[in-house]
Design an enzyme around this catalytic site. Structure first.
Site, mmCIF file in Angstrom:
data_model
loop_
_atom_site.group_PDB
_atom_site.id
_atom_site.type_symbol
_atom_site.label_atom_id
_atom_site.label_comp_id
_atom_site.label_asym_id
_atom_site.label_seq_id
_atom_site.Cartn_x
_atom_site.Cartn_y
_atom_site.Cartn_z
ATOM 1 N N PRO A 11 25.846 -8.279 -4.647
ATOM 2 C CA PRO A 11 27.240 -7.769 -4.495
ATOM 3 C C PRO A 11 27.265 -6.377 -4.315
ATOM 4 O O PRO A 11 26.300 -5.502 -4.687
ATOM 5 C CB PRO A 11 27.319 -7.886 -6.213
ATOM 6 C CG PRO A 11 26.056 -7.853 -6.690
ATOM 7 C CD PRO A 11 25.084 -8.551 -6.016
ATOM 8 N N CYS B 266 24.563 -0.612 -11.367
ATOM 9 C CA CYS B 266 25.002 0.394 -10.502
ATOM 10 C C CYS B 266 25.067 1.815 -11.141
ATOM 11 O O CYS B 266 25.413 2.216 -12.256
ATOM 12 C CB CYS B 266 26.438 -0.073 -10.377
ATOM 13 S SG CYS B 266 27.255 1.140 -9.028
ATOM 14 N N HIS C 48 16.587 -5.204 -9.479
ATOM 15 C CA HIS C 48 16.664 -4.086 -8.459
ATOM 16 C C HIS C 48 15.257 -3.431 -8.867
ATOM 17 O O HIS C 48 15.179 -2.693 -9.833
ATOM 18 C CB HIS C 48 17.763 -3.216 -8.445
ATOM 19 C CG HIS C 48 17.761 -2.243 -7.124
ATOM 20 N ND1 HIS C 48 18.926 -1.966 -6.468
ATOM 21 C CD2 HIS C 48 16.766 -1.753 -6.518
ATOM 22 C CE1 HIS C 48 18.573 -1.276 -5.549
ATOM 23 N NE2 HIS C 48 17.166 -1.397 -5.387
#
Length: 339
Positions: A16, A99, A170
């Site tokens: 995303p 994020c 991540h």
């Protein structure tokens, strides 16, 4: 999900990416790979609850398998929005815990949630109880200067106890202060070994890796250790790399006519015309997502310039396509095959 049941649905996915992976981008990516899992941009719970939910949740049926990524921290709101996503037909609900932008810090979601694993667990449990589709979490290996493996191990353990079975990691820390989102994708060092250790410590969980992966050889290497690989910017800037995935990683024999960039581009022009008729979407907002189609090819720069020329916006998409073709060097060797 439309995947070989012997393979993990998370074997390969496109990350995303805010401002990039909208429904038009996902339609384009689906022309290149039949099986790869696609993700929406992050959609906040506030946008769904207080905004135009139908607009935020809209997607093309061709996109399946497709997952909705949510940004939020309130369990009740997450459960409500997960249910909306399930009702709309998404194949998965993903919670953003990775994020690092200031926007998500102000909203108390994203990477800062890793500091409160119990709150994440409460949100996951609320969503798991609300829907029958998978609930997954995308996160970092740490935040700020916390570089201990124990931190991410305990985070995964706590959230797993709440019912999450899939973690997309991540492999960088997120620095919540002092780095821009772009710098957070480049400066904190990649530490894939921590992701591998998570798989060893949680062998029954699905663990996929994200971050800094650009080649099919790197994908293959990671898949010897993990259940899946998520590709980010490379899929956007050099999307043709995805045309190898169905055959190489899903073992699907090629079928039908040879897939060429010309065929993909023309399919996108057809889509632009349909989108314009459906909801007035301008062709240039769609074309921006396919500018990497001819990455590295002779004539690509001039081809991109045509599709990016703001002076051409009043023209029909097919007229712009005809102008762009003047700079295309026809492919000699076909790539792969489409269904």
């Amino acid at each position: 999900m439309q995947l070989n049941q012997q393979l993990s649905p998370w074997l390969l996915s496109v990350a995303p990416m805010m401002g990039w992976t909208d429904r038009h981008c996902r339609f384009f990516h689906r022309l290149l790979t039949r099986n790869t899992l696609l993700y929406t941009e992050m959609v906040t719970t506030g946008a769904l609850i207080h905004g135009n939910a139908a607009q935020h949740l809209d997607f093309n049926e061709e996109e399946h398998p497709v997952a909705l990524q949510l940004g939020g921290s309130e369990p009740a709101d997450l459960a409500r929005c997960a249910k909306l996503g399930e009702e709309r037909g998404y194949d998965e609900i993903n919670l953003n815990c990775g994020c690092p932008s200031e926007r998500v810090l102000r909203g108390a979601f994203g990477a800062c949630l890793m500091a409160d694993a119990a709150l994440v667990a409460d949100g996951v449990k609320a969503m798991v109880d609300a829907v029958d589709i998978p609930v997954t979490v995308k996160h970092r290996i740490g935040i700020d200067r916390i570089e201990s493996y124990d931190f991410v191990r305990d985070f995964v353990g706590t959230v797993a106890d709440a019912g999450c079975r899939v973690f997309i990691v991540h492999a960088r820390n997120a620095w919540l202060q002092g780095l821009s989102p772009k710098e957070n994708r480049e400066i904190p060092p990649l530490r894939y070994e921590l992701v591998y250790q998570l798989k060893r410590d949680f062998p029954h969980m699905t663990i996929a890796v994200n971050g800094g992966i650009t080649t099919n050889e790197q994908i293959a290497s990671h898949l010897t250790q993990l259940d899946g690989v998520m590709i980010g910017r490379e899929a956007y800037h050099n999307p043709w790399v995805m045309t190898e995935w169905d055959a190489r990683f899903y073992g699907q024999a090629s079928r039908g006519p040879a897939l060429t960039r010309e065929a993909v581009e023309l399919a996108m022009v057809d889509y632009m015309e349909r989108a314009a008729a459906h909801d007035g979407a301008p062709w240039y907002s769609i074309a921006s997502h396919m500018l990497g189609l001819r990455h590295g090819l002779h004539g690509a720069r001039k081809w991109r310039q045509v599709w990016s020329d703001h002076r051409l916006k009043p023209l029909p998409a097919r007229d712009v396509w005809a102008m762009a073709q003047a700079h295309v060097v026809k492919e000699i060797t076909p790539a792969h095959m489409v269904a």
